[in-house]
Design a protein around this motif. Sequence first.
Motif, mmCIF file in Angstrom:
data_model
loop_
_atom_site.group_PDB
_atom_site.id
_atom_site.type_symbol
_atom_site.label_atom_id
_atom_site.label_comp_id
_atom_site.label_asym_id
_atom_site.label_seq_id
_atom_site.Cartn_x
_atom_site.Cartn_y
_atom_site.Cartn_z
ATOM 1 N N VAL A 28 15.606 31.633 70.812
ATOM 2 C CA VAL A 28 15.598 32.333 69.669
ATOM 3 C C VAL A 28 16.980 33.180 69.571
ATOM 4 O O VAL A 28 17.054 34.257 68.578
ATOM 5 C CB VAL A 28 14.453 33.118 69.369
ATOM 6 C CG1 VAL A 28 13.120 32.170 69.515
ATOM 7 C CG2 VAL A 28 14.062 34.281 70.066
ATOM 8 N N GLY A 29 17.695 33.263 70.878
ATOM 9 C CA GLY A 29 18.982 34.297 70.796
ATOM 10 C C GLY A 29 18.853 35.399 71.218
ATOM 11 O O GLY A 29 19.765 36.598 71.205
ATOM 12 N N ALA A 30 17.808 35.912 71.930
ATOM 13 C CA ALA A 30 17.621 37.170 72.692
ATOM 14 C C ALA A 30 18.050 37.113 74.002
ATOM 15 O O ALA A 30 18.302 36.219 74.503
ATOM 16 C CB ALA A 30 16.055 37.546 72.608
ATOM 17 N N PRO A 31 18.323 38.390 74.549
ATOM 18 C CA PRO A 31 19.017 38.343 75.869
ATOM 19 C C PRO A 31 17.937 37.923 76.885
ATOM 20 O O PRO A 31 18.394 37.964 78.209
ATOM 21 C CB PRO A 31 19.495 39.846 76.044
ATOM 22 C CG PRO A 31 18.536 40.515 75.129
ATOM 23 C CD PRO A 31 18.305 39.690 74.073
ATOM 24 N N GLY A 32 16.773 37.619 76.792
ATOM 25 C CA GLY A 32 15.674 37.620 77.701
ATOM 26 C C GLY A 32 14.463 38.004 76.983
ATOM 27 O O GLY A 32 14.322 38.641 75.906
ATOM 28 N N ALA A 33 13.202 38.086 78.026
ATOM 29 C CA ALA A 33 12.037 38.707 77.393
ATOM 30 C C ALA A 33 12.231 40.098 77.110
ATOM 31 O O ALA A 33 12.740 40.883 78.002
ATOM 32 C CB ALA A 33 10.848 38.375 78.565
ATOM 33 N N TYR A 34 11.498 40.578 76.081
ATOM 34 C CA TYR A 34 11.930 41.971 75.880
ATOM 35 C C TYR A 34 10.732 42.611 75.226
ATOM 36 O O TYR A 34 9.535 42.111 75.084
ATOM 37 C CB TYR A 34 13.053 42.000 74.769
ATOM 38 C CG TYR A 34 12.709 41.185 73.380
ATOM 39 C CD1 TYR A 34 12.261 41.946 72.227
ATOM 40 C CD2 TYR A 34 13.046 39.984 73.474
ATOM 41 C CE1 TYR A 34 11.829 41.065 71.165
ATOM 42 C CE2 TYR A 34 12.618 39.194 72.214
ATOM 43 C CZ TYR A 34 12.226 39.768 71.059
ATOM 44 O OH TYR A 34 12.102 39.115 69.984
ATOM 45 N N ASP A 35 10.698 44.000 74.975
ATOM 46 C CA ASP A 35 9.523 44.763 74.602
ATOM 47 C C ASP A 35 9.229 44.627 73.201
ATOM 48 O O ASP A 35 10.081 44.066 72.582
ATOM 49 C CB ASP A 35 10.017 46.356 74.800
ATOM 50 C CG ASP A 35 11.340 46.645 74.081
ATOM 51 O OD1 ASP A 35 12.334 46.030 73.780
ATOM 52 O OD2 ASP A 35 11.233 48.009 73.610
ATOM 53 N N TYR A 36 8.094 45.373 72.836
ATOM 54 C CA TYR A 36 7.787 45.157 71.395
ATOM 55 C C TYR A 36 8.335 46.502 70.525
ATOM 56 O O TYR A 36 8.585 47.614 71.074
ATOM 57 C CB TYR A 36 6.253 45.284 71.399
ATOM 58 C CG TYR A 36 5.508 44.278 71.853
ATOM 59 C CD1 TYR A 36 5.511 43.058 70.786
ATOM 60 C CD2 TYR A 36 5.235 44.221 73.150
ATOM 61 C CE1 TYR A 36 4.652 41.909 70.959
ATOM 62 C CE2 TYR A 36 4.159 42.899 73.458
ATOM 63 C CZ TYR A 36 3.856 41.778 72.414
ATOM 64 O OH TYR A 36 3.247 40.834 72.750
#
Length: 381
Positions: A288-296
């Motif tokens: 989805v274009g994010a830099p990796g698994a990330y916080d809420y």
Amino acid sequence: MNQVLHRKFPKITPEGLEDLSKRIGVKIEKTVEPWCYEATRDNIRHYAHGIGDDNPLWCDPEYARGTQYGDVIALPSFLFATSRIISGYVGGLPGVHAMWSGADWTWHKPVARNTEVRTEAYLKDLVEHDTRFAGRAIQQTYHVDFYDAKSGDMLAEADSWCFRTDRDQARESGTKYTEARAREPRVYTQEELDSFYKHYEAEEIRGATPRHWEDVTEGEALPTMVKGPMTVTGFIAYAQGWGGLYIRANKLAWQLQQKHPGAGIKNRFGIPDCPERVHWDEEFALEVGAPGAYDYGPERCSWLTHQVTNWMGDDGFLAQSKCQVRRHNPEGDVILINGTVTRKFEEGGRHLVEIDQRAENQDGELSAIGSAVVALPSRKG
């Protein structure tokens, strides 16, 4: 790192936007049930522990009995757990990615233990933006009012917003995280970790010692608060207290996907799974274009209020808080939150201070900005 699949996702369309715009100002009559209906002792504690907050005013009934409240109360950000709408459950544009990006809170009363919370919500606005993350994006803002279900008293009100983005465009054309996605995973030395952990060792909960308005000066700095290093375990710990938006198991997951097909995006086994897995599924986050698994996002907002409630003490009251999320905090990041008192003033018989907040990661990159207004006790009585 696993190879990222290049599937195609639904896009923002003029027809979808036109349909969504018809909902502006219309009260939402039926929403998905909240994670928490009541501010029970356990619900409060689970939320507090989900953001790493061990303030005894929320977590220790024996301590809280000696305060003006006579029992534990809910931390201000607990109300995120009582409404899926305030937390980012958006309507319209099925299958189009939603990133929770900020909130503007006003609290009117403390939330006492065992308060049953009732909410009312409506879509407030739709605004088009051109973003570095995904190019064209739609800012979708909701307004939510929170009431004591028994007395009818208003507890709080808030606006929160998500950015709806085309997943394909974010992955293929977005420029915000180009460098971040190309970096090797960060590995910390023990010395680096210890430099962050010293803030945990020094963290002070003001507690029963009043912070009087007269003793605060403009320009005064709040103690730096650290969150992290970010881990998937930490993201899941928050979801345990907050409830998530689409986390369901077995039959309940199937029922949700039957009602909202866009909420069931197939994983690498061909099984429909929730879009929320961007917070623990590295491969899907990259898709989805994010830099990796990330916080809420609501988690980040709650960290900012945590810094303020630690500082103000039991006799302070957090009246307002604003938070704007500026980037993802991927696994491995450390966040340092700094705050400064920018104004002292009196209004409506209350003695108030305004605080500006800034959260940056270990590399000095801006993670979030915020502000707060706190009512403090006065020596005048």
